[in-house]
Scaffold this active site. Sequence first.
Site, PDB file in Angstrom:
ATOM      1  N   HIS A 192       0.879  -1.174   0.000  1.00  0.00           N
ATOM      2  CA  HIS A 192       0.000   0.000   0.000  1.00  0.00           C
ATOM      3  C   HIS A 192       0.920   1.229   0.000  1.00  0.00           C
ATOM      4  O   HIS A 192       2.017   1.182   0.555  1.00  0.00           O
ATOM      5  CB  HIS A 192      -0.834  -0.046   1.285  1.00  0.00           C
ATOM      6  CG  HIS A 192      -1.869   1.018   1.408  1.00  0.00           C
ATOM      7  ND1 HIS A 192      -1.570   2.297   1.803  1.00  0.00           N
ATOM      8  CD2 HIS A 192      -3.205   1.001   1.210  1.00  0.00           C
ATOM      9  CE1 HIS A 192      -2.673   3.013   1.833  1.00  0.00           C
ATOM     10  NE2 HIS A 192      -3.695   2.254   1.480  1.00  0.00           N
ATOM     11  N   ASP A 199       3.484  -3.941   7.936  1.00  0.00           N
ATOM     12  CA  ASP A 199       2.215  -3.232   7.796  1.00  0.00           C
ATOM     13  C   ASP A 199       1.116  -4.268   8.024  1.00  0.00           C
ATOM     14  O   ASP A 199       0.849  -5.104   7.158  1.00  0.00           O
ATOM     15  CB  ASP A 199       2.138  -2.630   6.384  1.00  0.00           C
ATOM     16  CG  ASP A 199       0.772  -2.024   6.092  1.00  0.00           C
ATOM     17  OD1 ASP A 199      -0.144  -2.180   6.923  1.00  0.00           O
ATOM     18  OD2 ASP A 199       0.627  -1.407   5.015  1.00  0.00           O
ATOM     19  N   GLN A 223      -4.164  -4.936   7.305  1.00  0.00           N
ATOM     20  CA  GLN A 223      -5.183  -5.890   6.842  1.00  0.00           C
ATOM     21  C   GLN A 223      -5.037  -7.243   7.541  1.00  0.00           C
ATOM     22  O   GLN A 223      -5.673  -8.223   7.136  1.00  0.00           O
ATOM     23  CB  GLN A 223      -5.091  -6.082   5.312  1.00  0.00           C
ATOM     24  CG  GLN A 223      -5.305  -4.817   4.510  1.00  0.00           C
ATOM     25  CD  GLN A 223      -6.729  -4.256   4.615  1.00  0.00           C
ATOM     26  OE1 GLN A 223      -7.633  -4.878   5.173  1.00  0.00           O
ATOM     27  NE2 GLN A 223      -6.928  -3.060   4.081  1.00  0.00           N
ATOM     28  N   LYS A 270     -10.186  -0.077  10.953  1.00  0.00           N
ATOM     29  CA  LYS A 270     -10.419  -1.283  10.149  1.00  0.00           C
ATOM     30  C   LYS A 270     -10.788  -2.472  11.040  1.00  0.00           C
ATOM     31  O   LYS A 270     -10.976  -3.583  10.555  1.00  0.00           O
ATOM     32  CB  LYS A 270      -9.169  -1.625   9.336  1.00  0.00           C
ATOM     33  CG  LYS A 270      -8.847  -0.583   8.255  1.00  0.00           C
ATOM     34  CD  LYS A 270      -7.715  -1.063   7.387  1.00  0.00           C
ATOM     35  CE  LYS A 270      -7.033   0.024   6.602  1.00  0.00           C
ATOM     36  NZ  LYS A 270      -7.837   0.636   5.557  1.00  0.00           N
ATOM     37  N   CYS A 312      -4.886   2.436  -3.496  1.00  0.00           N
ATOM     38  CA  CYS A 312      -3.600   2.954  -2.985  1.00  0.00           C
ATOM     39  C   CYS A 312      -2.481   1.945  -3.195  1.00  0.00           C
ATOM     40  O   CYS A 312      -1.591   1.802  -2.338  1.00  0.00           O
ATOM     41  CB  CYS A 312      -3.697   3.336  -1.512  1.00  0.00           C
ATOM     42  SG  CYS A 312      -4.947   4.580  -1.208  1.00  0.00           S
TER      43      CYS A 312
HETATM   44  N1  C6P Z   1      -6.241   0.617   3.008  1.00  0.00           N
HETATM   45  C1  C6P Z   1      -8.094   0.168   1.547  1.00  0.00           C
HETATM   46  O1  C6P Z   1      -9.237   0.387   1.099  1.00  0.00           O
HETATM   47  P1  C6P Z   1      -4.885   4.082   7.104  1.00  0.00           P
HETATM   48  O2  C6P Z   1      -5.563   4.789   5.983  1.00  0.00           O
HETATM   49  O3  C6P Z   1      -3.702   4.828   7.645  1.00  0.00           O
HETATM   50  O4  C6P Z   1      -5.828   3.631   8.175  1.00  0.00           O
HETATM   51  O5  C6P Z   1      -4.329   2.697   6.487  1.00  0.00           O
HETATM   52  C2  C6P Z   1      -3.455   2.716   5.409  1.00  0.00           C
HETATM   53  C3  C6P Z   1      -3.213   1.327   4.915  1.00  0.00           C
HETATM   54  C4  C6P Z   1      -1.962   0.771   5.074  1.00  0.00           C
HETATM   55  N2  C6P Z   1      -1.704  -0.481   4.682  1.00  0.00           N
HETATM   56  C5  C6P Z   1      -2.636  -1.268   4.132  1.00  0.00           C
HETATM   57  C6  C6P Z   1      -2.290  -2.674   3.758  1.00  0.00           C
HETATM   58  C7  C6P Z   1      -3.932  -0.765   3.933  1.00  0.00           C
HETATM   59  O6  C6P Z   1      -4.844  -1.551   3.381  1.00  0.00           O
HETATM   60  C8  C6P Z   1      -4.211   0.565   4.321  1.00  0.00           C
HETATM   61  C9  C6P Z   1      -5.562   1.163   4.073  1.00  0.00           C
HETATM   62  C10 C6P Z   1      -7.587   1.026   2.668  1.00  0.00           C
HETATM   63  O7  C6P Z   1      -7.404  -0.752   1.121  1.00  0.00           O
HETATM   64  C11 C6P Z   1      -7.708   2.480   2.349  1.00  0.00           C
HETATM   65  S1  C6P Z   1      -6.712   2.958   0.981  1.00  0.00           S
END
Ligand code: C6P
Length: 404
Positions: free
Chosen positions: A118, A195, A198, A221, A361
């Site tokens: 991401h 990271d 997910q 999430k 993203c």
């Molecule tokens: N992915 C998706 O629809 P934030 O926005 O900081 O809470 O998380 C960022 C982020 C980082 N790593 C991974 C693997 C992610 O999936 C995400 C967020 C969302 O896939 C929003 S783009």
Amino acid sequence: MRTVRTDFPILDQRINGRSLVYLDSAATSQKPRQVIEAVARFYRETNANVHRGLYGLSVGATELYEGARKKVAAFIGVDPEEVIFTRGTTESLNALSYSLGEAWVGPGDEILVTVMEHHANLVPWQELAKRKGAVLQAVGITPEGELDLEDFRRKLSPRTRIVAVTHVSNVLGTVNPISEIAEMAHEVGAKVVVDAAQAVPHMSVRVKEQGCDFLAFSGHKMLAPTGIGVLWGRKELLEEIPPFLTGGEMIREVWIDRATWNDPPYKFEAGTPPVAQAVGLGAAVEYLEGLGMEEVRRHEEELVAKVLEGLLARDYVDVYGPRDPARRGGVVAFNLKGIHPHDVATLLDQEGIAIRAGHHCAQPLHRLLGIAASCRVSVYVYNTPDDIEAFLAALDRVWEALGG
Ligand code: C6P
């Protein structure tokens, strides 16, 4: 898993005469009334700043805030002093790219990421590489959409200082073998940043058993409010690296020309923290523990198997990522041949079905797959087999309308 849908008030909504089918939990999850109520109760009964007041309300707020930290720590199997509250995964990783990057990366050093990252686990490392004159490299994937471990081995070198990798891809769904990656990275002396945005919401993650050095995830999430996330780091490393924000509460002593730092995690929590959001995260963790993370995982695997089976049986669909539900998390990305994903998502929305369409993203990954964008279904605890059936039936109607 026991039916939990009724715990989520937003899912009572009817859209175009049908109940909402929410299949975009990877973007953000819905919130159960237990979390909504915990946040509301905090504001109704205990609201005050933390770590500052000597009066009852502030002591109560501090207890709730620190209680949330303990719950989160137990949830991922770490010590509370290693849990830093941030605004979310993006902030955790950016902050780390400064703190760790400052202390640990120099000119000519290498930072290793993967093509399935991401942007939140890619762009901060690009920026660090630019600041430090370091070299950023990316590990590829196999044709099945798994991480190419041979390529990983090839690209690791004694100059590799940081390996930054996603636990679960938010597009391919691939679950990466973090323990194996950490072992290989440590052999060359690199630090491992995971990271887990997910992963932590969807499966039991025992951080210490994985052997990584830092890990980031977002509360929103995993049933908690927005504006709260976690950066976990090994205590000895948190003691070593500098803070990324300075100001109130993160100090031990301040003179007019200098200051000394508080111990972790406070050293990394400058300013008033997101107290109510942390309390909400604590309630979310309790809720997930009540369900049991093994059960959450089993439930999602069953739903993902149903999505995969349905999509693979339709010859008008291209599916991305591993075919085996046991090797993936709760997301499935796909495209309808020749149809723009935005059109698919828009028509599904007209039937009350919410999916995501775009590059999620993860532009480098989409470029590698030879597509500009994809549709993505993602499931969570409140989804049911009926949701998947409704989605698949609606998809056939989309194809009839646009492609068939
Ligand atoms: N992915 C998706 O629809 P934030 O926005 O900081 O809470 O998380 C960022 C982020 C980082 N790593 C991974 C693997 C992610 O999936 C995400 C967020 C969302 O896939 C929003 S783009």
